[in-house]
Design a protein around this motif. Sequence first.
Motif, PDB file in Angstrom:
ATOM      1  N   ALA A 165     126.351   9.162  37.363  1.00  8.09           N
ATOM      2  CA  ALA A 165     126.921   8.906  36.098  1.00  8.09           C
ATOM      3  C   ALA A 165     128.060   8.616  36.221  1.00  8.09           C
ATOM      4  N   ILE A 166     128.453   7.658  35.427  1.00  7.31           N
ATOM      5  CA  ILE A 166     130.279   7.275  34.878  1.00  7.31           C
ATOM      6  C   ILE A 166     129.488   7.493  33.426  1.00  7.31           C
ATOM      7  N   THR A 167     128.707   7.104  32.544  1.00 12.16           N
ATOM      8  CA  THR A 167     129.032   6.677  30.997  1.00 12.16           C
ATOM      9  C   THR A 167     128.689   8.381  30.937  1.00 12.16           C
ATOM     10  N   LYS A 203     128.279  13.719  31.085  1.00 15.28           N
ATOM     11  CA  LYS A 203     127.678  12.494  31.468  1.00 15.28           C
ATOM     12  C   LYS A 203     126.768  12.024  30.306  1.00 15.28           C
ATOM     13  N   THR A 204     126.231  10.894  30.077  1.00 19.09           N
ATOM     14  CA  THR A 204     124.705  10.771  29.279  1.00 19.09           C
ATOM     15  C   THR A 204     124.931   9.378  29.409  1.00 19.09           C
ATOM     16  N   PHE A 205     123.184   9.417  29.528  1.00 25.78           N
ATOM     17  CA  PHE A 205     121.888   8.485  29.678  1.00 25.78           C
ATOM     18  C   PHE A 205     122.185   8.194  31.539  1.00 25.78           C
ATOM     19  N   ILE A 206     121.870   9.065  31.777  1.00 18.70           N
ATOM     20  CA  ILE A 206     122.043   8.804  33.264  1.00 18.70           C
ATOM     21  C   ILE A 206     120.573   8.938  34.092  1.00 18.70           C
ATOM     22  N   THR A 207     120.292   7.286  34.663  1.00 21.47           N
ATOM     23  CA  THR A 207     118.799   6.953  34.907  1.00 21.47           C
ATOM     24  C   THR A 207     118.357   8.151  35.909  1.00 21.47           C
ATOM     25  N   ASN A 208     117.152   8.558  35.988  1.00 21.68           N
ATOM     26  CA  ASN A 208     116.977   9.760  36.747  1.00 21.68           C
ATOM     27  C   ASN A 208     118.229  11.203  36.424  1.00 21.68           C
ATOM     28  N   GLY A 261     112.486   8.402  30.474  1.00 23.59           N
ATOM     29  CA  GLY A 261     113.744   8.600  29.962  1.00 23.59           C
ATOM     30  C   GLY A 261     115.251   8.947  30.845  1.00 23.59           C
ATOM     31  N   PRO A 262     116.923   8.766  29.882  1.00 18.22           N
ATOM     32  CA  PRO A 262     117.734   8.851  31.175  1.00 18.22           C
ATOM     33  C   PRO A 262     118.024  10.377  30.565  1.00 18.22           C
ATOM     34  N   ALA A 263     119.199  11.268  31.119  1.00 17.07           N
ATOM     35  CA  ALA A 263     119.051  12.936  30.666  1.00 17.07           C
ATOM     36  C   ALA A 263     120.577  12.521  30.690  1.00 17.07           C
ATOM     37  N   ARG A 295     113.503  -4.552  26.210  1.00 22.70           N
ATOM     38  CA  ARG A 295     115.045  -4.145  24.892  1.00 22.70           C
ATOM     39  C   ARG A 295     116.283  -3.189  25.576  1.00 22.70           C
ATOM     40  N   LEU A 296     116.178  -2.707  26.752  1.00 21.59           N
ATOM     41  CA  LEU A 296     117.382  -2.142  27.480  1.00 21.59           C
ATOM     42  C   LEU A 296     117.927  -2.615  28.071  1.00 21.59           C
ATOM     43  N   PHE A 297     117.169  -3.846  28.370  1.00 30.28           N
ATOM     44  CA  PHE A 297     117.927  -4.684  29.607  1.00 30.28           C
ATOM     45  C   PHE A 297     119.254  -5.078  29.162  1.00 30.28           C
ATOM     46  N   GLU A 326     123.577  -1.140  31.916  1.00 30.32           N
ATOM     47  CA  GLU A 326     124.287  -2.042  33.176  1.00 30.32           C
ATOM     48  C   GLU A 326     125.148  -2.998  31.972  1.00 30.32           C
ATOM     49  N   GLY A 327     125.982  -2.284  31.764  1.00 28.38           N
ATOM     50  CA  GLY A 327     126.496  -3.888  30.802  1.00 28.38           C
ATOM     51  C   GLY A 327     126.195  -4.318  29.906  1.00 28.38           C
ATOM     52  N   THR A 328     126.707  -4.293  28.330  1.00 31.95           N
ATOM     53  CA  THR A 328     125.495  -4.940  27.496  1.00 31.95           C
ATOM     54  C   THR A 328     125.965  -6.509  27.572  1.00 31.95           C
ATOM     55  N   ASP A 329     124.977  -6.803  26.504  1.00 33.01           N
ATOM     56  CA  ASP A 329     125.283  -8.550  26.291  1.00 33.01           C
ATOM     57  C   ASP A 329     126.877  -9.027  25.871  1.00 33.01           C
ATOM     58  N   GLU A 330     127.092  -8.173  25.269  1.00 28.30           N
ATOM     59  CA  GLU A 330     128.523  -8.043  24.772  1.00 28.30           C
ATOM     60  C   GLU A 330     129.163  -7.972  26.259  1.00 28.30           C
ATOM     61  N   MET A 331     129.662  -7.115  26.744  1.00 24.11           N
ATOM     62  CA  MET A 331     130.311  -7.004  27.993  1.00 24.11           C
ATOM     63  C   MET A 331     130.234  -8.417  28.914  1.00 24.11           C
ATOM     64  N   GLN A 332     128.405  -8.707  28.877  1.00 28.10           N
ATOM     65  CA  GLN A 332     128.297  -9.990  29.871  1.00 28.10           C
ATOM     66  C   GLN A 332     129.512 -10.878  29.265  1.00 28.10           C
TER      67      GLN A 332
HETATM   68  C1  LIG Z   1     118.017   3.896  29.436  1.00 28.18           C
HETATM   69  C2  LIG Z   1     119.855   3.913  29.754  1.00 28.18           C
HETATM   70  C3  LIG Z   1     119.924   4.555  31.212  1.00 28.18           C
HETATM   71  C4  LIG Z   1     121.423   4.130  31.675  1.00 28.18           C
HETATM   72  N1  LIG Z   1     121.143   4.180  32.744  1.00 28.18           N
HETATM   73  C5  LIG Z   1     123.236   4.721  33.292  1.00 28.18           C
HETATM   74  C6  LIG Z   1     122.904   5.400  34.704  1.00 28.18           C
HETATM   75  O1  LIG Z   1     122.025   5.264  35.175  1.00 28.18           O
HETATM   76  N2  LIG Z   1     124.232   5.734  34.942  1.00 28.18           N
HETATM   77  C7  LIG Z   1     125.301   6.015  33.323  1.00 28.18           C
HETATM   78  O2  LIG Z   1     126.428   5.912  34.378  1.00 28.18           O
HETATM   79  N3  LIG Z   1     125.431   4.490  32.246  1.00 28.18           N
HETATM   80  C8  LIG Z   1     123.504   5.183  32.446  1.00 28.18           C
HETATM   81  N4  LIG Z   1     123.428   4.194  31.901  1.00 28.18           N
HETATM   82  C9  LIG Z   1     123.992   4.180  30.386  1.00 28.18           C
HETATM   83  C10 LIG Z   1     124.935   2.486  29.476  1.00 28.18           C
HETATM   84  O3  LIG Z   1     125.259   2.200  30.792  1.00 28.18           O
HETATM   85  C11 LIG Z   1     125.226   2.551  28.614  1.00 28.18           C
HETATM   86  O4  LIG Z   1     124.886   3.340  27.283  1.00 28.18           O
HETATM   87  C12 LIG Z   1     126.345   1.296  28.714  1.00 28.18           C
HETATM   88  O5  LIG Z   1     127.247   0.720  29.268  1.00 28.18           O
HETATM   89  C13 LIG Z   1     126.552   0.908  26.569  1.00 28.18           C
HETATM   90  O6  LIG Z   1     127.594   1.851  26.377  1.00 28.18           O
HETATM   91  P1  LIG Z   1     127.652   2.875  24.560  1.00 28.18           P
HETATM   92  O7  LIG Z   1     126.174   3.347  25.246  1.00 28.18           O
HETATM   93  O8  LIG Z   1     128.177   3.700  24.760  1.00 28.18           O
HETATM   94  O9  LIG Z   1     127.871   1.684  23.814  1.00 28.18           O
HETATM   95  P2  LIG Z   1     129.231   1.340  23.273  1.00 28.18           P
HETATM   96  O10 LIG Z   1     130.228   0.955  24.283  1.00 28.18           O
HETATM   97  O11 LIG Z   1     129.408   2.447  21.985  1.00 28.18           O
HETATM   98  O12 LIG Z   1     128.935  -0.047  22.108  1.00 28.18           O
HETATM   99  C14 LIG Z   1     128.311  -0.343  20.940  1.00 28.18           C
HETATM  100  C15 LIG Z   1     128.061  -1.383  20.884  1.00 28.18           C
HETATM  101  O13 LIG Z   1     129.384  -2.209  20.802  1.00 28.18           O
HETATM  102  C16 LIG Z   1     129.575  -3.102  21.519  1.00 28.18           C
HETATM  103  N5  LIG Z   1     131.118  -2.979  21.796  1.00 28.18           N
HETATM  104  C17 LIG Z   1     131.737  -1.923  22.500  1.00 28.18           C
HETATM  105  N6  LIG Z   1     132.825  -2.439  22.634  1.00 28.18           N
HETATM  106  C18 LIG Z   1     132.551  -4.331  22.020  1.00 28.18           C
HETATM  107  C19 LIG Z   1     133.991  -4.227  22.613  1.00 28.18           C
HETATM  108  N7  LIG Z   1     135.185  -4.967  22.954  1.00 28.18           N
HETATM  109  N8  LIG Z   1     133.372  -6.055  21.942  1.00 28.18           N
HETATM  110  C20 LIG Z   1     132.096  -6.721  21.833  1.00 28.18           C
HETATM  111  N9  LIG Z   1     131.439  -5.343  21.552  1.00 28.18           N
HETATM  112  C21 LIG Z   1     131.466  -3.991  21.553  1.00 28.18           C
HETATM  113  C22 LIG Z   1     128.417  -3.054  22.514  1.00 28.18           C
HETATM  114  O14 LIG Z   1     128.491  -4.052  23.466  1.00 28.18           O
HETATM  115  C23 LIG Z   1     127.604  -2.732  21.960  1.00 28.18           C
HETATM  116  O15 LIG Z   1     126.849  -3.451  21.343  1.00 28.18           O
HETATM  117  C24 LIG Z   1     121.840   4.184  30.796  1.00 28.18           C
HETATM  118  C25 LIG Z   1     121.469   4.175  29.724  1.00 28.18           C
HETATM  119  C26 LIG Z   1     120.380   3.140  28.915  1.00 28.18           C
HETATM  120  C27 LIG Z   1     120.195   3.904  27.175  1.00 28.18           C
END
Ligand SMILES: Cc1cc2nc3c(=O)[nH]c(=O)nc-3n(C[C@H](O)[C@H](O)[C@H](O)COP(=O)(O)OP(=O)(O)OC[C@H]3O[C@@H](n4cnc5c(N)ncnc54)[C@H](O)[C@@H]3O)c2cc1C
Length: 390
Positions: free
Chosen positions: A127-129, A157-162, A209-211, A358-360, A364-370
């Motif tokens: 859990a970091i998010t 913490k939120t969105f925590i898998t398991n 789903g996460p928690a 869609r989750l991919f 673990e880092g959105t497209d934008e973060m990659q």
């Molecule tokens: C099913 C599921 C399981 C998960 N499991 C875990 C887990 O086990 N442990 C854990 O810690 N976390 C977990 N997460 C959290 C996940 O890693 C975050 O949801 C993800 O990192 C994105 O953070 P956010 O949802 O707060 O979106 P935000 O950070 O609020 O981003 C929203 C949008 O804005 C974009 N954005 C943000 N900043 C910028 C920028 N500087 N430039 C351009 N675009 C930007 C993002 O790319 C995204 O499109 C899980 C999430 C889901 C949905």
Amino acid sequence: MDFALSDEERAVRDTVRSFITKEVVPLEQEVLRRERAHQPGLEPGELRELQLKARKFGFWGLSTPQEYGGMDLSAVLQSLIWTEVGRSFVPFRFGGEADNILYYADEAQRAEFLIPTIEGERISCFAITEPGAGSDAANIKLRARRDGDDWVLNGEKTFITNGHDADFTIVVAVTDPDKDVRAGGSTAFLVDRSMGWRSEFIQTMGEGGPASLIFDDVRVPARNILGEVGQGFELGMKWIGRGRYIIPSHALGIGERALQMAIDHANTRETFGRPIGVNQAIQWMIADSETELEAARWLTLRAAWTVDQGEDPRHSSSMAKLYGAGMINRLVDRVMQVHGGMGYTRELPIERWYRQVRLFRIFEGTDEMQRLIISRDLLRGYTKIGGHLA
Ligand SMILES: Cc1cc2nc3c(=O)[nH]c(=O)nc-3n(C[C@H](O)[C@H](O)[C@H](O)COP(=O)(O)OP(=O)(O)OC[C@H]3O[C@@H](n4cnc5c(N)ncnc54)[C@H](O)[C@@H]3O)c2cc1C
């Protein structure tokens, strides 16, 4: 340049393929039926039984060091295996694994957390998010305050898998607000559910789903610190880094299976008296899917290979995760299109993949973060265009 698999890689890949075909694929219709009834596709006991069967086959602890009974496989082999696992949508994974950062545990923590997790007796979550910190993970606020020999944790913490099933969590908390979270301000704690945190399940568009995890004056003894005080963010990034080549590896398996379904359908479904596969519109969807799948394969295997070379895999893993996640979303969308109305039904797994993949692009880092990581590496001159061949 040799793009072939070694004899060992081929043998391992084929053994896993035969296990998945014989033991996992036959469960698919039942999994679809249960999920349509809003039940879990596999019960924990059923997953365990499959994992123990796989153990008899010799597959247990793919990434786990041999001293803990694991296989300690190369990243390339792990990638190949995850691709095979991805060929079935049954929510199966091999047993005998623990979070990579649990190996930072000391002797006592290994007995209490690491070994029972490897053995499948305890379930962990990482859990970091937080509600206010996702992509900007360095903005976490969950606070741990020192109180005698204990630390007291408050926050969410939120969105925590398991998160809803876990017996314990590895949670990253702010321990020194005067320091940057990334540079000594945060610490990872091993916290049993029995210490008082609670979880709230989050419904998502995917199966399972996460928690959210809620910490309200949760008292944790100092001996439950994982690694060093101040090392929390660093461990968090290590945890996340591993998924970046596993996720696209999994996507490759989904893509191979889904594309084969599209090819079979294109050859058998007839409209206007001819198979739909004779139409260029359908042929192009198949061609684009195969081309992108192949491109994702080599990006992913190169990322895994970089891990095996002991080099920093961040740049190549980010490219594999970014491209692999996008590729599988485009591919599954085309496979649905080729299937027409049938693709949209819950008789077939296509709509399930559509929701799953869609989750991919998000976790673990959105497209934008990659993209941020890849471009920053280049803009700052950390990485040369062309990587190893530069
Ligand atoms: C099913 C599921 C399981 C998960 N499991 C875990 C887990 O086990 N442990 C854990 O810690 N976390 C977990 N997460 C959290 C996940 O890693 C975050 O949801 C993800 O990192 C994105 O953070 P956010 O949802 O707060 O979106 P935000 O950070 O609020 O981003 C929203 C949008 O804005 C974009 N954005 C943000 N900043 C910028 C920028 N500087 N430039 C351009 N675009 C930007 C993002 O790319 C995204 O499109 C899980 C999430 C889901 C949905």
